[in-house]
Design an enzyme around this catalytic site. Structure first.
Site, PDB file in Angstrom:
ATOM      1  N   LYS A 296       0.862  -1.180   0.000  1.00 14.17           N
ATOM      2  CA  LYS A 296       0.000   0.000   0.000  1.00 14.17           C
ATOM      3  C   LYS A 296       0.902   1.235   0.000  1.00 14.17           C
ATOM      4  O   LYS A 296       2.046   1.174   0.496  1.00 14.17           O
ATOM      5  CB  LYS A 296      -0.896  -0.004   1.235  1.00 14.17           C
ATOM      6  CG  LYS A 296      -1.910  -1.143   1.242  1.00 14.17           C
ATOM      7  CD  LYS A 296      -3.151  -0.772   0.461  1.00 14.17           C
ATOM      8  CE  LYS A 296      -4.278  -1.736   0.830  1.00 14.17           C
ATOM      9  NZ  LYS A 296      -5.522  -1.377   0.168  1.00 14.17           N
TER      10      LYS A 296
ATOM     11  N   LYS B  69      -6.383   7.392 -13.484  1.00  8.86           N
ATOM     12  CA  LYS B  69      -6.882   6.487 -12.445  1.00  8.86           C
ATOM     13  C   LYS B  69      -7.054   7.250 -11.124  1.00  8.86           C
ATOM     14  O   LYS B  69      -8.016   7.013 -10.374  1.00  8.86           O
ATOM     15  CB  LYS B  69      -5.920   5.305 -12.275  1.00  8.86           C
ATOM     16  CG  LYS B  69      -6.576   4.148 -11.581  1.00  8.86           C
ATOM     17  CD  LYS B  69      -5.867   2.843 -11.756  1.00  8.86           C
ATOM     18  CE  LYS B  69      -6.640   1.746 -11.049  1.00  8.86           C
ATOM     19  NZ  LYS B  69      -5.802   0.641 -10.614  1.00  8.86           N
TER      20      LYS B  69
HETATM   21  P1  NAD Z   1      -2.702  -5.583   0.233  1.00 10.92           P
HETATM   22  O1  NAD Z   1      -2.883  -4.897   1.531  1.00 10.92           O
HETATM   23  O2  NAD Z   1      -3.568  -6.742  -0.109  1.00 10.92           O
HETATM   24  O3  NAD Z   1      -1.172  -6.077   0.106  1.00 10.92           O
HETATM   25  C1  NAD Z   1      -0.090  -5.331   0.559  1.00 10.92           C
HETATM   26  C2  NAD Z   1       0.927  -6.309   1.149  1.00 10.92           C
HETATM   27  O4  NAD Z   1       2.128  -5.597   1.439  1.00 10.92           O
HETATM   28  C3  NAD Z   1       0.471  -6.967   2.451  1.00 10.92           C
HETATM   29  O5  NAD Z   1       0.497  -8.380   2.325  1.00 10.92           O
HETATM   30  C4  NAD Z   1       1.485  -6.467   3.493  1.00 10.92           C
HETATM   31  O6  NAD Z   1       1.792  -7.442   4.481  1.00 10.92           O
HETATM   32  C5  NAD Z   1       2.686  -6.175   2.631  1.00 10.92           C
HETATM   33  N1  NAD Z   1       3.651  -5.204   3.167  1.00 10.92           N
HETATM   34  C6  NAD Z   1       3.404  -4.078   3.905  1.00 10.92           C
HETATM   35  N2  NAD Z   1       4.570  -3.442   4.168  1.00 10.92           N
HETATM   36  C7  NAD Z   1       5.555  -4.160   3.571  1.00 10.92           C
HETATM   37  C8  NAD Z   1       6.970  -3.997   3.474  1.00 10.92           C
HETATM   38  N3  NAD Z   1       7.613  -2.953   4.011  1.00 10.92           N
HETATM   39  N4  NAD Z   1       7.680  -4.943   2.800  1.00 10.92           N
HETATM   40  C9  NAD Z   1       7.041  -6.015   2.248  1.00 10.92           C
HETATM   41  N5  NAD Z   1       5.702  -6.226   2.309  1.00 10.92           N
HETATM   42  C10 NAD Z   1       4.978  -5.304   2.957  1.00 10.92           C
HETATM   43  O7  NAD Z   1      -2.800  -4.436  -0.889  1.00 10.92           O
HETATM   44  P2  NAD Z   1      -3.255  -4.590  -2.428  1.00 10.92           P
HETATM   45  O8  NAD Z   1      -4.740  -4.573  -2.509  1.00 10.92           O
HETATM   46  O9  NAD Z   1      -2.483  -5.693  -3.059  1.00 10.92           O
HETATM   47  O10 NAD Z   1      -2.775  -3.181  -2.991  1.00 10.92           O
HETATM   48  C11 NAD Z   1      -1.399  -2.909  -3.310  1.00 10.92           C
HETATM   49  C12 NAD Z   1      -1.356  -1.667  -4.202  1.00 10.92           C
HETATM   50  O11 NAD Z   1      -2.010  -1.964  -5.451  1.00 10.92           O
HETATM   51  C13 NAD Z   1      -2.130  -0.461  -3.626  1.00 10.92           C
HETATM   52  O12 NAD Z   1      -1.487   0.730  -3.989  1.00 10.92           O
HETATM   53  C14 NAD Z   1      -3.484  -0.539  -4.304  1.00 10.92           C
HETATM   54  O13 NAD Z   1      -4.143   0.707  -4.404  1.00 10.92           O
HETATM   55  C15 NAD Z   1      -3.068  -1.044  -5.689  1.00 10.92           C
HETATM   56  N6  NAD Z   1      -4.123  -1.737  -6.435  1.00 10.92           N
HETATM   57  C16 NAD Z   1      -4.922  -2.678  -5.829  1.00 10.92           C
HETATM   58  C17 NAD Z   1      -5.883  -3.349  -6.577  1.00 10.92           C
HETATM   59  C18 NAD Z   1      -6.724  -4.452  -5.975  1.00 10.92           C
HETATM   60  O14 NAD Z   1      -7.652  -4.920  -6.659  1.00 10.92           O
HETATM   61  N7  NAD Z   1      -6.442  -4.934  -4.785  1.00 10.92           N
HETATM   62  C19 NAD Z   1      -6.032  -3.034  -7.940  1.00 10.92           C
HETATM   63  C20 NAD Z   1      -5.199  -2.081  -8.525  1.00 10.92           C
HETATM   64  C21 NAD Z   1      -4.234  -1.441  -7.757  1.00 10.92           C
END
Ligand code: NAD
Length: 310
Positions: A79, A187
Site C-alpha cells: 500500500k 486512475k
Molecule cells: P494488500 O494490503 O492486499 O497487500 C499489501 C501487502 O504488502 C500486504 O500483504 C502487506 O503485508 C505487505 N507489506 C506491507 N509493508 C511491507 C513492506 N515494508 N515490505 C514487504 N511487504 C509489505 O494491498 P493490495 O490490494 O495488493 O494493494 C497494493 C497496491 O495496489 C495499492 O497501492 C493498491 O491501491 C493497488 N491496487 C490494488 C488493486 C486491488 O484490486 N487490490 C487493484 C489495482 C491497484
C-alpha cells in the site's frame, strides 16, 4: 528476467501466482510472517473463475534473505504508505541494471522510488486487474483488464517492452506506454471521485449514482482534481472526468472500493496518496481544493475513530 515482488498481498500475490505459473523466476517479499510461511509450506493459491492456480514462488519476510538475488525487475505492490520502506528494501536486491516497477494507486509512489534509485530506473503505470486477499497463502482474482507500463522519464524502451511481454505471456495483458503520467492521473481522478465518498458513506460504488447529493459531491471532488491535473500539465485520458467517474461507478456498481474495504477491516487507507496527494499538489500549484481537503480530514478522523494508525 529475475523478478522480485515486494508486498505479496492481493495484487502482489496475483502477479506472483500468474508469473510463477508461466514459469518465470519470481520471488516474493512480505512482512506478514504467516502468509509467507503458508506460501513456503503449502504454496500460493490463486482462486480464479476457472478454478485454482497453485504455485510455490520463493517467499521471504526479510529482503536480506534474497541478498544474492540481483533482481532484474522489482515490482512494488505494498500500500502506498509503505512505498518508501519497500523502496529501501529493494536496494538490497536490485541488480546493477535492474529497474523497479510500481502499479500502485495514487500519486507519488514512483517519485518516492525515484528518490532511492533515480528516475531512469523507475517504471510506473496502472493496472485494471483486481484481486482480494482471502487469507494466508490465498488470493482471489477479481476484475480483469489491461496493465500499462512506461518509464517515469522518457519514452518506452526495450526493457519496458520486455516487461510488458513477460506479463502478457503470464496472462496479465500489458502494454508499454509513453504517457504514464496521463494514465496515473486518469486512475487517480477516478479514485478521488469514488474512494473517500464510498468509505465515508459505506456505499457500494453504484450507490454514488443513486442520489443527487452524492452525484454532486463526486462532481465537486472531481472538478478540483481536473483543475490540479491541468495545472500540472497532465492531459487526462478522457474528456469529461465527471461522466467518466460516474460511468466507472455504474460499471462497478456492486463493488466496495478499496478505501471502504480498508475502513471495514480496520486498516489504514491510501487517503494520503489519493485525495490527500491532490490537496498537496493543489497547494504547490496554487489551486484551491477545499472539497478534497475536507474528504481527507474526514477519512483521517474516521481512521482515528476506528483506532487505525495511519
Ligand atoms: P494488500 O494490503 O492486499 O497487500 C499489501 C501487502 O504488502 C500486504 O500483504 C502487506 O503485508 C505487505 N507489506 C506491507 N509493508 C511491507 C513492506 N515494508 N515490505 C514487504 N511487504 C509489505 O494491498 P493490495 O490490494 O495488493 O494493494 C497494493 C497496491 O495496489 C495499492 O497501492 C493498491 O491501491 C493497488 N491496487 C490494488 C488493486 C486491488 O484490486 N487490490 C487493484 C489495482 C491497484
Amino acid at each position: 528476467m529475475k523478478i522480485v515482488i515486494i508486498g505479496a498481498g492481493a495484487m502482489g500475490g496475483l502477479f506472483a501466482a500468474r508469473l510463477a505459473a508461466a514459469g518465470e523466476d519470481v520471488s516474493v517479499v512480505d512482512v506478514w510472517a504467516e502468509h509467507v510461511e503458508t506460501i513456503r509450506t503449502q504454496g500460493l493459491i490463486l482462486e480464479t473463475g476457472e478454478g485454482e492456480v497453485r504455485t510455490k514462488p520463493a517467499a521471504v519476510t526479510r529482503v536480506e534473505d534474497l541478498a544474492a538475488c540481483a533482481a532484474d525487475l522489482v515490482i512494488v505492490f505494498v500500500k502506498s504508505g509503505m512505498t518508501a520502506a519497500a523502496a529501501r528494501s529493494a536496494q538490497t536486491i536490485l541488480g546493477p541494471v535492474g529497474r523497479v516497477l510500481t502499479l500502485q494507486n495514487g500519486l507519488g509512489n514512483a517519485e518516492m522510488i525515484a528518490e532511492v534509485f533515480g528516475a531512469d530506473r523507475v517504471l510506473a503505470g496502472t493496472t485494471a486487474q483486481g484481486a482480494t486477499l482471502i487469507g494466508p497463502g490465498r488470493i482471489r482474482h477479481g476484475g480483469r483488464g489491461d496493465t500499462h507500463i512506461g518509464r517515469l522519464t522518457g519514452p518506452v524502451d526495450d526493457f519496458c517492452r520486455e516487461a510488458a511481454m513477460i506479463l502478457s505471456r503470464a496472462g496479465i495483458p500489458a502494454i508499454a506506454e509513453d504517457a504514464v503520467q496521463s494514465l496515473i492521473w486518469g486512475k487517480l481522478v477516478i479514485n478521488v471521485g469514488i474512494n473517500a465518498l464510498t468509505a465515508l458513506l459505506r456505499f457500494t460504488n453504484g450507490q454514488l449514482n443513486d442520489h443527487a447529493e452524492t452525484r454532486e459531491l463526486v462532481k465537486l471532488a472531481v472538478a478540483e482534481a481536473v483543475q490540479v491535473a491541468a495545472a500540472s500539465d497532465v492531459r487526462l485520458p478522457y474528456d469529461n472526468a465527471v461522466e467518466k467517474v460516474l460511468a466507472v461507478a455504474a460499471a462497478t456498481a456492486a463493488n466496495r472500493s478499496s478505501m471502504l474495504q480498508d475502513i471495514l477491516r480496520g486498516r489504514a487507507t491510501e487517503i494520503d496518496a489519493i485525495n490527500g496527494a491532490l490537496v498537496r499538489e493543489g497547494v504547490r500549484l496554487g489551486v484551491p481544493t477545499p472539497v478534497n481537503a475536507t474528504l481527507t480530514l474526514l477519512i483521517k478522523a474516521l481512521e482515528k475513530q476506528q483506532g487505525i494508525c495511519g
